[in-house]
Write a protein that holds these residues in place. Structure first.
Motif, PDB file in Angstrom:
ATOM      1  N   ALA A  90      -2.374   3.640 -10.604  1.00  0.00           N
ATOM      2  CA  ALA A  90      -2.953   3.501  -9.257  1.00  0.00           C
ATOM      3  C   ALA A  90      -3.807   2.249  -9.153  1.00  0.00           C
ATOM      4  CB  ALA A  90      -3.769   4.742  -8.899  1.00  0.00           C
ATOM      5  N   SER A  91      -4.568   1.963 -10.183  1.00  0.00           N
ATOM      6  CA  SER A  91      -5.409   0.765 -10.174  1.00  0.00           C
ATOM      7  C   SER A  91      -4.563  -0.501 -10.181  1.00  0.00           C
ATOM      8  CB  SER A  91      -6.352   0.772 -11.381  1.00  0.00           C
ATOM      9  OG  SER A  91      -7.128  -0.408 -11.394  1.00  0.00           O
ATOM     10  N   ALA A  92      -3.516  -0.513 -10.996  1.00  0.00           N
ATOM     11  CA  ALA A  92      -2.636  -1.688 -11.039  1.00  0.00           C
ATOM     12  C   ALA A  92      -2.011  -1.936  -9.666  1.00  0.00           C
ATOM     13  CB  ALA A  92      -1.552  -1.492 -12.104  1.00  0.00           C
ATOM     14  N   TRP A  93      -1.579  -0.868  -8.979  1.00  0.00           N
ATOM     15  CA  TRP A  93      -1.021  -1.017  -7.635  1.00  0.00           C
ATOM     16  C   TRP A  93      -2.086  -1.496  -6.651  1.00  0.00           C
ATOM     17  CZ3 TRP A  93       3.678  -1.920  -6.529  1.00  0.00           C
ATOM     18  CH2 TRP A  93       4.727  -1.335  -7.244  1.00  0.00           C
ATOM     19  N   ALA A  94      -3.327  -1.053  -6.816  1.00  0.00           N
ATOM     20  CA  ALA A  94      -4.410  -1.514  -5.933  1.00  0.00           C
ATOM     21  C   ALA A  94      -4.603  -3.018  -6.083  1.00  0.00           C
ATOM     22  CB  ALA A  94      -5.715  -0.769  -6.241  1.00  0.00           C
ATOM     23  N   ILE A 136       0.841  -1.199   0.000  1.00  0.00           N
ATOM     24  CA  ILE A 136       0.000   0.000   0.000  1.00  0.00           C
ATOM     25  C   ILE A 136       0.878   1.252   0.000  1.00  0.00           C
ATOM     26  CG2 ILE A 136      -1.649   1.318   1.400  1.00  0.00           C
ATOM     27  CD1 ILE A 136      -2.952  -1.434   2.051  1.00  0.00           C
ATOM     28  N   GLY A 137       2.019   1.193   0.690  1.00  0.00           N
ATOM     29  CA  GLY A 137       2.951   2.315   0.652  1.00  0.00           C
ATOM     30  C   GLY A 137       3.428   2.605  -0.760  1.00  0.00           C
ATOM     31  N   LEU A 138       3.684   1.562  -1.544  1.00  0.00           N
ATOM     32  CA  LEU A 138       4.065   1.761  -2.948  1.00  0.00           C
ATOM     33  C   LEU A 138       2.919   2.386  -3.739  1.00  0.00           C
ATOM     34  CD1 LEU A 138       6.016  -1.540  -3.618  1.00  0.00           C
ATOM     35  CD2 LEU A 138       6.946   0.793  -3.653  1.00  0.00           C
ATOM     36  N   MET A 139       1.712   1.937  -3.489  1.00  0.00           N
ATOM     37  CA  MET A 139       0.552   2.511  -4.178  1.00  0.00           C
ATOM     38  C   MET A 139       0.422   3.998  -3.869  1.00  0.00           C
ATOM     39  SD  MET A 139      -3.392   1.341  -3.922  1.00  0.00           S
ATOM     40  CE  MET A 139      -4.654   2.201  -4.845  1.00  0.00           C
ATOM     41  N   ARG A 140       0.758   4.369  -2.634  1.00  0.00           N
ATOM     42  CA  ARG A 140       0.619   5.770  -2.229  1.00  0.00           C
ATOM     43  C   ARG A 140       1.633   6.684  -2.912  1.00  0.00           C
ATOM     44  NH1 ARG A 140      -0.252   7.006   3.800  1.00  0.00           N
ATOM     45  NH2 ARG A 140      -1.041   8.920   2.828  1.00  0.00           N
ATOM     46  N   LEU A 141       2.668   6.111  -3.545  1.00  0.00           N
ATOM     47  CA  LEU A 141       3.556   6.944  -4.354  1.00  0.00           C
ATOM     48  C   LEU A 141       2.784   7.558  -5.516  1.00  0.00           C
ATOM     49  CD1 LEU A 141       6.746   4.697  -4.525  1.00  0.00           C
ATOM     50  CD2 LEU A 141       6.401   6.758  -3.139  1.00  0.00           C
ATOM     51  N   ARG A 173      -8.456  11.416  -2.747  1.00  0.00           N
ATOM     52  CA  ARG A 173      -9.461  10.712  -1.940  1.00  0.00           C
ATOM     53  C   ARG A 173      -8.992   9.296  -1.627  1.00  0.00           C
ATOM     54  NH1 ARG A 173     -14.883  11.119  -5.140  1.00  0.00           N
ATOM     55  NH2 ARG A 173     -15.628   9.816  -3.443  1.00  0.00           N
ATOM     56  N   ALA A 174      -8.426   8.616  -2.619  1.00  0.00           N
ATOM     57  CA  ALA A 174      -7.893   7.269  -2.409  1.00  0.00           C
ATOM     58  C   ALA A 174      -6.756   7.310  -1.400  1.00  0.00           C
ATOM     59  CB  ALA A 174      -7.416   6.680  -3.736  1.00  0.00           C
ATOM     60  N   ASP A 175      -5.893   8.309  -1.507  1.00  0.00           N
ATOM     61  CA  ASP A 175      -4.758   8.409  -0.603  1.00  0.00           C
ATOM     62  C   ASP A 175      -5.218   8.574   0.848  1.00  0.00           C
ATOM     63  OD1 ASP A 175      -1.783   8.451  -0.620  1.00  0.00           O
ATOM     64  OD2 ASP A 175      -2.113  10.369   0.391  1.00  0.00           O
ATOM     65  N   GLY A 176      -6.290   9.325   1.064  1.00  0.00           N
ATOM     66  CA  GLY A 176      -6.830   9.477   2.408  1.00  0.00           C
ATOM     67  C   GLY A 176      -7.314   8.146   2.976  1.00  0.00           C
ATOM     68  N   MET A 177      -7.985   7.355   2.129  1.00  0.00           N
ATOM     69  CA  MET A 177      -8.437   6.033   2.574  1.00  0.00           C
ATOM     70  C   MET A 177      -7.239   5.139   2.890  1.00  0.00           C
ATOM     71  SD  MET A 177     -11.745   5.162   0.162  1.00  0.00           S
ATOM     72  CE  MET A 177     -11.308   5.973  -1.368  1.00  0.00           C
ATOM     73  N   GLY A 216      -0.597   9.654  -3.669  1.00  0.00           N
ATOM     74  CA  GLY A 216      -0.162  10.841  -2.937  1.00  0.00           C
ATOM     75  C   GLY A 216       0.172  12.015  -3.831  1.00  0.00           C
ATOM     76  N   ALA A 217       0.300  11.763  -5.127  1.00  0.00           N
ATOM     77  CA  ALA A 217       0.609  12.835  -6.082  1.00  0.00           C
ATOM     78  C   ALA A 217      -0.649  13.525  -6.595  1.00  0.00           C
ATOM     79  CB  ALA A 217       1.403  12.265  -7.253  1.00  0.00           C
ATOM     80  N   GLY A 218      -1.824  13.078  -6.135  1.00  0.00           N
ATOM     81  CA  GLY A 218      -3.078  13.661  -6.622  1.00  0.00           C
ATOM     82  C   GLY A 218      -3.337  15.044  -6.051  1.00  0.00           C
ATOM     83  N   GLU A 219      -3.980  15.871  -6.850  1.00  0.00           N
ATOM     84  CA  GLU A 219      -4.353  17.224  -6.407  1.00  0.00           C
ATOM     85  C   GLU A 219      -5.467  17.134  -5.384  1.00  0.00           C
ATOM     86  OE1 GLU A 219      -5.257  19.828  -9.654  1.00  0.00           O
ATOM     87  OE2 GLU A 219      -3.560  19.087 -10.842  1.00  0.00           O
TER      88      GLU A 219
END
Length: 196
Positions: free
Chosen positions: A131-135, A45-50, A63-67, A53-56
C-alpha cells in the motif's frame, strides 16, 4: 447528471476533443494534457485501492481506502473544473470547481496522519508495504499532473484552488505512504552514498 449512452462517437478521429463549454481543442493542447494527467492520477489511486480496499473494517487500510475514495471523487471534480475554462468572478453555482473545503479536508487528514508519525531523519525511498509503495507511485503521478496544470496556468486562467489541490494531494500521498508503513513494514530511508 451525467449520462453516457454512446462511447464511440468518432468526434475525436481528427485529433480534437470538446471541453465542457463545447469549445473544440486539439488533443495535444495544454488543457487536455492537464486533464489527462489528472485522470492518470485517479487511475494510480484506483490501483492503490486494490490493496487498501482489502482491509478489514477499522484497519489502517480501510481508513486509507475511505480517504482515497473521497480523493477519487475530488479528482473527477478537478477534471470537470479543468474541462471548463476559468474566469475570475464567474458564477460558481453554474460550474463545478474545486473549493477550499476540499483542500481543508486533505490538510486535516495530513495533520491527523502526521501526528502519528515520528519526525523524518532522512529522505524516504518508495517501498515498505504494498500500500505504501502504491501511495508513493500515486504521489509521483500527482506531481506530474501538478506540473501539467502549472504549465496550463502559465498560458491561461486556471482555478487557483485546482492547483492548490494537486499540491496538497501529493503531500497527502507522501504522508499516507509513511503512515501505512508505520505498522505494516519498516520505513525505507535513504542512506546517502551507501554504495560508493
Amino acid at each position: 447528471m451525467v449520462r453516457l449512452d454512446r462511447i464511440t462517437t468518432r468526434g475525436g478521429d481528427r485529433g480534437e476533443t470538446s471541453l465542457g463549454d463545447g469549445t473544440r481543442l486539439r488533443k495535444d493542447a495544454r488543457r487536455i494534457e492537464a486533464i489527462g494527467r489528472v485522470d492518470e492520477t485517479n487511475a494510480a489511486i484506483g490501483l492503490m485501492r486494490l490493496v487498501t480496499g482489502a482491509g478489514e473494517a477499522g484497519s489502517d487500510l480501510a481508513r486509507a481506502d475511505g480517504m482515497l475514495d473521497c480523493i477519487q471523487h475530488d479528482l473527477f471534480d478537478l477534471g470537470a473544473d479543468l474541462c471548463t475554462p476559468f474566469a475570475e468572478g464567474e458564477d460558481q453555482t453554474r460550474t463545478l470547481r474545486i473549493v477550499p473545503a476540499q483542500l481543508a479536508r486533505l490538510e486535516a487528514e495530513i495533520a491527523a496522519m502526521n501526528a502519528e508519525l515520528p519526525p523524518l531523519r532522512s529522505f524516504v525511498l518508495p517501498g515498505g508495504t504494498p500500500a505504501s509503495a502504491w501511495a508513493h507511485h500515486a504521489r509521483t503521478v500527482a506531481r506530474a499532473a501538478e506540473r501539467a496544470v502549472v504549465a496550463l496556468a502559465a498560458a491561461e486562467p486556471v482555478n487557483p484552488d485546482a492547483l492548490r489541490y494537486l499540491n496538497r494531494l501529493s503531500d497527502h500521498l507522501f504522508v499516507l505512504g509513511r503512515w501505512l508503513n508505520r505498522r505494516g513494514g519498516a520505513e525505507v530511508l535513504w542512506r546517502p552514498g551507501v554504495n560508493r
